[in-house]
Scaffold this motif. Structure first.
Motif, PDB file in Angstrom:
ATOM      1  N   UNK A  71       0.965  -1.234   0.080  1.00  0.00           N
ATOM      2  CA  UNK A  71       0.033   0.202  -0.018  1.00  0.00           C
ATOM      3  C   UNK A  71       0.957   1.231  -0.015  1.00  0.00           C
ATOM      4  N   UNK A  72       2.068   1.108   0.231  1.00  0.00           N
ATOM      5  CA  UNK A  72       3.067   2.085   0.383  1.00  0.00           C
ATOM      6  C   UNK A  72       3.194   3.111  -0.984  1.00  0.00           C
ATOM      7  N   UNK A  73       2.991   2.155  -2.031  1.00  0.00           N
ATOM      8  CA  UNK A  73       3.178   3.060  -3.408  1.00  0.00           C
ATOM      9  C   UNK A  73       1.742   3.800  -3.661  1.00  0.00           C
ATOM     10  N   UNK A  74       0.686   3.832  -2.876  1.00  0.00           N
ATOM     11  CA  UNK A  74      -0.299   4.744  -2.927  1.00  0.00           C
ATOM     12  C   UNK A  74      -1.340   4.063  -3.858  1.00  0.00           C
ATOM     13  N   UNK A  75      -2.372   4.721  -4.120  1.00  0.00           N
ATOM     14  CA  UNK A  75      -3.612   4.136  -4.936  1.00  0.00           C
ATOM     15  C   UNK A  75      -3.050   3.802  -6.358  1.00  0.00           C
ATOM     16  N   UNK A  76      -3.879   2.953  -6.699  1.00  0.00           N
ATOM     17  CA  UNK A  76      -3.629   2.419  -8.058  1.00  0.00           C
ATOM     18  C   UNK A  76      -3.661   3.414  -9.112  1.00  0.00           C
ATOM     19  N   UNK A  77      -2.928   3.391 -10.414  1.00  0.00           N
ATOM     20  CA  UNK A  77      -2.915   4.587 -11.140  1.00  0.00           C
ATOM     21  C   UNK A  77      -4.255   5.153 -11.536  1.00  0.00           C
ATOM     22  N   UNK A  78      -5.127   4.181 -11.656  1.00  0.00           N
ATOM     23  CA  UNK A  78      -6.537   4.650 -12.075  1.00  0.00           C
ATOM     24  C   UNK A  78      -7.324   5.526 -10.818  1.00  0.00           C
ATOM     25  N   UNK A  79      -6.620   5.624  -9.826  1.00  0.00           N
ATOM     26  CA  UNK A  79      -7.305   6.275  -8.643  1.00  0.00           C
ATOM     27  C   UNK A  79      -6.428   7.385  -8.245  1.00  0.00           C
ATOM     28  N   UNK A  80      -5.270   7.547  -8.777  1.00  0.00           N
ATOM     29  CA  UNK A  80      -4.158   8.433  -8.236  1.00  0.00           C
ATOM     30  C   UNK A  80      -4.343   9.807  -8.952  1.00  0.00           C
ATOM     31  N   UNK A  81      -4.904  10.703  -8.260  1.00  0.00           N
ATOM     32  CA  UNK A  81      -5.398  12.106  -8.624  1.00  0.00           C
ATOM     33  C   UNK A  81      -4.069  13.076  -9.072  1.00  0.00           C
ATOM     34  N   UNK A  82      -3.070  12.714  -8.312  1.00  0.00           N
ATOM     35  CA  UNK A  82      -1.764  13.571  -8.698  1.00  0.00           C
ATOM     36  C   UNK A  82      -0.851  13.061  -9.435  1.00  0.00           C
TER      37      UNK A  82
ATOM     38  N   UNK B 114      -0.065  14.490 -13.826  1.00  0.00           N
ATOM     39  CA  UNK B 114       0.781  15.829 -13.836  1.00  0.00           C
ATOM     40  C   UNK B 114       1.956  15.923 -13.290  1.00  0.00           C
ATOM     41  N   UNK B 115       2.245  14.907 -12.112  1.00  0.00           N
ATOM     42  CA  UNK B 115       3.588  14.624 -11.388  1.00  0.00           C
ATOM     43  C   UNK B 115       4.602  14.094 -12.384  1.00  0.00           C
ATOM     44  N   UNK B 116       4.000  13.018 -13.288  1.00  0.00           N
ATOM     45  CA  UNK B 116       4.851  12.749 -14.176  1.00  0.00           C
ATOM     46  C   UNK B 116       5.222  13.468 -15.373  1.00  0.00           C
TER      47      UNK B 116
ATOM     48  N   UNK C 219       4.819   5.420 -12.386  1.00  0.00           N
ATOM     49  CA  UNK C 219       3.653   5.464 -11.793  1.00  0.00           C
ATOM     50  C   UNK C 219       3.729   4.542 -10.694  1.00  0.00           C
ATOM     51  N   UNK C 220       2.542   4.448  -9.953  1.00  0.00           N
ATOM     52  CA  UNK C 220       2.376   3.952  -8.270  1.00  0.00           C
ATOM     53  C   UNK C 220       2.476   2.254  -8.740  1.00  0.00           C
ATOM     54  N   UNK C 221       1.751   2.022  -9.910  1.00  0.00           N
ATOM     55  CA  UNK C 221       1.720   0.432 -10.131  1.00  0.00           C
ATOM     56  C   UNK C 221       3.077  -0.188 -10.551  1.00  0.00           C
ATOM     57  N   UNK C 222       3.514   0.885 -11.386  1.00  0.00           N
ATOM     58  CA  UNK C 222       4.912   0.366 -12.082  1.00  0.00           C
ATOM     59  C   UNK C 222       5.822  -0.106 -10.589  1.00  0.00           C
ATOM     60  N   UNK C 223       5.885   0.759 -10.026  1.00  0.00           N
ATOM     61  CA  UNK C 223       6.997   0.832  -8.770  1.00  0.00           C
ATOM     62  C   UNK C 223       6.401  -0.370  -7.662  1.00  0.00           C
ATOM     63  N   UNK C 224       5.103  -0.500  -7.514  1.00  0.00           N
ATOM     64  CA  UNK C 224       4.661  -1.713  -6.746  1.00  0.00           C
ATOM     65  C   UNK C 224       4.993  -2.849  -7.283  1.00  0.00           C
ATOM     66  N   UNK C 225       4.944  -2.874  -8.885  1.00  0.00           N
ATOM     67  CA  UNK C 225       5.315  -4.325  -9.290  1.00  0.00           C
ATOM     68  C   UNK C 225       6.905  -4.845  -9.460  1.00  0.00           C
ATOM     69  N   UNK C 226       7.738  -3.714  -9.485  1.00  0.00           N
ATOM     70  CA  UNK C 226       9.010  -3.761  -9.271  1.00  0.00           C
ATOM     71  C   UNK C 226       9.305  -4.348  -7.781  1.00  0.00           C
TER      72      UNK C 226
END
Lengths: 315, 250
Positions: free
Chosen positions: A199-210, A213-215, A223-230
């Motif tokens: 959960x530390x990587x934050x919400x799934x990309x679909x749910x991540x509001x910020x 733009x940050x990318x 993205x959060x999901x890419x890092x979570x997978x790594x």
């Protein structure tokens, strides 16, 4: 410069970003970029400082002198990271005390992982291995973030974090080679910390509001999901070496994707903890507030003393 | 000689161990982040000192106990730290006053132990002295800042003086252990150190506008293993893992 329209300034700013030229404190930047960075860096700083609590809690009970010294050094590093990051935040015009008050009032977040209790010695291993491991995944990417002071702070922090991760893994290695009781303690810690670490990587990309733009601004590079997978891909073989079982029945290697598939995170729990309803949210905030309130007279005294000395010098 | 040296090392090591343990309780609760770093850093130095001293004590004893066994597996009345270091942290001023009294004792002590005829003790003193100089600088600066800061801070730290001064005489406690080792050129006279301690405290108190307490009654007993009520609680944290899970590697 004064004559340039906002539109033109933003265009030039984005060109710099696209060319991977670092943004420095005195450079023009869009307000939203500044705000986004202040939010992210201060939350990162708060996470370091709140993160001292669950581990600090175990220093007095560390099982031997070497472990006690290593844990002290680690928690001290975290306080140091907090300081760098608050300083990086101040280069953006933020006020350190104000950002801290925002956290105390629940307006600013810190990493939710620290709202889970550290109840056994094995948790010191799991926190090092998984929590610092997940943090490194995020932070290695941040070494190339577009804002110069943040990127430079991250380079130094990453070096220390990778040491922390190794020492956490080493604690678990020792437990897993030890008695059945010790191995069970290690497995129990993994059972409790695995999902919160994902959960530390934050919400799934679909749910991540910020995220988007940050990318684009290269504050975030993955993205959060890419890092979570790594993180999952890196952790599975490490768990195997320890002889521990990751608590996920859906975890399996996907030959086609060349990644591990894994189960669904309990997002209800994620949002509840984020909203302040985790097992230790209140304890952590209360501890930080108490530190600030109980220290007020000390800070006042230091200020009064400095003023007196300055007066005496000029007198 | 070996028995006296063993006891002497335990006194030195236990002071570091118990104060290091106490300071670690501050972690995450300091009045400013910079002080969280300072207090954990001092704690780390003290735990490092305890490790080398107690490890050496184990060698001197020659019964197969290492530093960890001595640190974690003695009974309460076998710890011989001074009562000062087991006193509770209280508020930041209490902690810094306790630290100042201790550092002002340790600095001249290590300055002399560098010349000990015992080579290992001398090496430990040399390393510890560098650390202790910083500790004393840090604690005396805070005593001055709090004493000469606001009215509130002055009152608070003056109360810390009243509370803690009575435990300081014990730092200079001497018995046959010291006498024996002094004759061998291994230990040093604590009377000389007391003079230096008095001077440091007087100077810092003067700058901090602090007063010495009227009552000079003193407490002692720690060096002989007689402790305050606080000690058992310190040990229940310190020894928790070793007592709950005996004979395991960590």
């Amino acid at each position: 410069m004064k004559n340039l329209s906002n539109e033109e300034l933003e265009k030039r700013f984005q060109e710099k970003i696209d060319k991977d030229i670092k943004i420095e404190p005195n450079d023009w930047m869009p307000d939203a970029y500044r705000k986004s960075l202040i939010r992210q860096i201060s939350q990162h700083a708060h996470s370091e400082v709140v993160g001292m609590l669950p581990e600090g809690n175990w220093i007095t009970r560390a099982p031997n002198l070497r472990r006690k010294a290593v844990l002290l050094a680690k928690v001290q590093d975290e306080a140091g990271h907090g300081l760098y990051l608050y300083s990086a935040c101040e280069t953006l015009g933020a006020n350190r005390e104000q950002t801290i008050d925002d956290m105390h009032e629940g307006k600013a977040k810190y990493s939710s992982i620290f709202n889970y209790p550290a109840v056994t010695w094995a948790d010191m291993g799991a926190v090092g291995w998984l929590v610092d491991g997940a943090a490194i995944m995020n932070q290695v990417a941040l070494c190339r973030t577009s804002y110069g002071p943040y990127a430079r702070a991250m380079v130094k922090i990453c070096k220390e974090e990778s040491f922390h991760q190794r020492q956490g893994y080493e604690i678990l290695t020792t437990l897993c080679r030890g008695t059945p009781q010790q191995k069970a303690m290690a497995q129990d810690a993994l059972n409790r910390f695995w999902w919160p670490s994902l959960m530390m990587f934050g919400p799934s990309d679909a749910e991540s509001p910020n995220s988007e733009q940050s990318i684009r601004w290269k504050i975030k590079r993955f993205t959060n999901d890419e890092l979570r997978q790594q993180f999952v891909d890196a952790s599975v073989p490490q768990a195997d070496i320890l002889g521990l079982t990751i608590p996920d029945n859906n975890l399996k290697w996907n030959e086609e994707r060349q990644h591990y598939d894994f189960g669904e995170i309990n997002w209800d729990e994620f949002w509840q903890v984020l909203e302040g309803n985790g097992p230790c949210n209140k304890e952590r905030i209360n501890a930080r507030k108490a530190a600030k309130e109980n220290g007020e007279w000390v800070r006042n005294a230091a200020l009064a003393f400095a003023e007196k000395r300055a007066l005496r010098k000029t007198a | 000689m070996q028995e006296a040296l063993f006891q002497y090392l335990l006194r030195l090591g236990d002071d570091s161990l118990i104060l290091g343990q106490r300071l670690a309780e501050w972690c995450g609760h300091g009045p400013i982040l910079e002080e969280d770093i300072a207090l954990t850093n001092i704690s780390l130095d003290l735990i490092g000192q305890a490790t080398s001293v107690l490890h050496y004590a184990g060698e001197v004893e020659g019964k197969g106990r290492d530093g960890d066994k001595l640190a974690f597996l003695r009974y309460e009345n076998e710890y011989v730290n001074a009562l000062l270091v087991e006193q509770p942290n209280g508020h930041f001023g209490d902690t810094l006053m306790r630290q100042f009294f201790f550092d002002a004792f340790r600095k001249p002590l290590f300055e002399r132990l560098i010349h000990s005829k015992d080579k290992q003790l001398s090496a430990i003193a040399e390393k510890s002295l560098k650390e202790t100089r910083y500790h004393l600088k840090h604690s005396s600066e805070w005593v001055i800042r709090l004493g000469d800061g606001t009215e509130e801070s002055h009152e608070k730290i003056q109360a810390s003086v009243e509370q803690l001064m009575r435990y300081t005489a014990e730092l200079f406690y001497e018995d046959a252990v010291d006498e024996h080792l002094q004759q061998q050129g291994i230990a040093c006279s604590l009377i000389e150190i007391k003079n230096e301690w008095d001077k440091t405290v007087k100077e810092v108190f003067h700058e901090a506008t602090l007063k010495f307490p009227d009552n000079n009654w003193k407490f002692e007993g720690g060096r002989l293993g007689r402790h305050s009520e606080y000690m058992g609680f310190i040990l229940s944290d310190l020894q928790y893992m070793q007592r709950a899970y005996p004979n395991m590697e960590w």
